[in-house]
Design an enzyme around this catalytic site. Structure first.
Site, PDB file in Angstrom:
ATOM      1  CD  GLU A   1      -2.465   0.937   2.741  1.00  0.00           C
ATOM      2  OE1 GLU A   1      -3.659   1.597   2.639  1.00  0.00           O
ATOM      3  OE2 GLU A   1      -2.101   0.759   3.521  1.00  0.00           O
TER       4      GLU A   1
ATOM      5  CD  GLU B   1      -5.504   7.713   4.714  1.00  0.00           C
ATOM      6  OE1 GLU B   1      -5.190   6.641   5.428  1.00  0.00           O
ATOM      7  OE2 GLU B   1      -4.719   7.933   3.619  1.00  0.00           O
TER       8      GLU B   1
END
Length: 229
Positions: free
Chosen positions: A126, A216
């Site tokens: 990720e 985010e």
């Protein structure tokens, strides 16, 4: 312009939880119903889809209020209030070595990031290229620094253990490039970051999953209005 080619004041425990949001975003969104393309639409539930030629993804853990409004081209806006964990944005359905240009307004409180976000597989990784943030995170082992596109980035690697990913529950590393200063627009040469990570021993796999300009957040409120091309 899309030029596709070939393929230190927060606790570490809180930072790890934000990383979990990124992992869960993929796990949840890959199971969601794709959205249809419209001139403008507001998304408040977990889904992925395409909108005006761009891929989008939206995920929230359901705590507080989070909404993403998809607007023209690569533009979107986000508003969140007393949110738990969330990640959303617009970009491309697969990653690649490309030059990403972004601009806009980003006003977070609490833990939040404005980043280019994606995954690789084989190996599973990720990754985040962070260009702005609510509070600079102390994230993992420092792997050096490098300069690209008028900015200097610190490289970090962290590990997630038994966490949700695009391949189900797995353990995997997270790769980070974190801008040493915040900015309100910029260009990200993804290939330069991939190469800098590789030079530091951080090697990505196949870029077969999405790459988005993401907003985010974890435990906070704020707004963003961004455009990616």
């Amino acid at each position: 312009m899309d030029t596709d080619g070939t393929t230190p004041s927060r606790s570490p425990s809180r930072r790890t939880l934000i990383g979990g949001a990124g992992a869960l975003a993929l796990g949840a969104s890959t199971l969601a119903r794709p959205g249809a393309a419209h001139a403008q639409q507001t998304v408040t539930r977990n889904e992925t889809g395409t909108h005006e030629g761009f891929f989008y993804s939206f995920w929230t853990d359901g705590v507080g209020s989070v909404a993403m409004t998809l607007t023209s081209g690569g533009s979107y806006s986000t508003r969140w209030s007393e949110a738990g964990s969330f990640l959303c944005g617009k970009g491309w359905s697969t990653g690649s070595r490309r030059t990403v240009t972004w601009s806009g307004d980003y006003r977070p409180t609490g833990d939040s990031f404005l980043c280019l976000y994606g995954w690789s597989t084989n190996p599973l990784v990720e990754y985040h290229v962070v260009d702005s943030y609510g509070a600079r995170p102390p994230i993992g082992a420092h792997q050096g620094s490098f300069s690209s596109d008028g900015a200097t980035y610190d490289l970090h690697v962290t590990m997630r253990h038994n966490a949700v990913s695009v391949e189900g529950i797995r353990s995997y590393p997270q790769f980070w490039s974190v801008n040493q200063s915040r900015r309100t627009s910029g260009t990200i040469d993804t290939g330069a970051h991939f190469d800098a990570w590789a030079d530091a021993g951080m090697r990505l796999g196949h870029l077969s999953h999405y790459m988005i300009l993401a907003t985010e957040g974890y435990l906070g409120s704020g707004t963003s209005a961004l455009r990616v091309s």
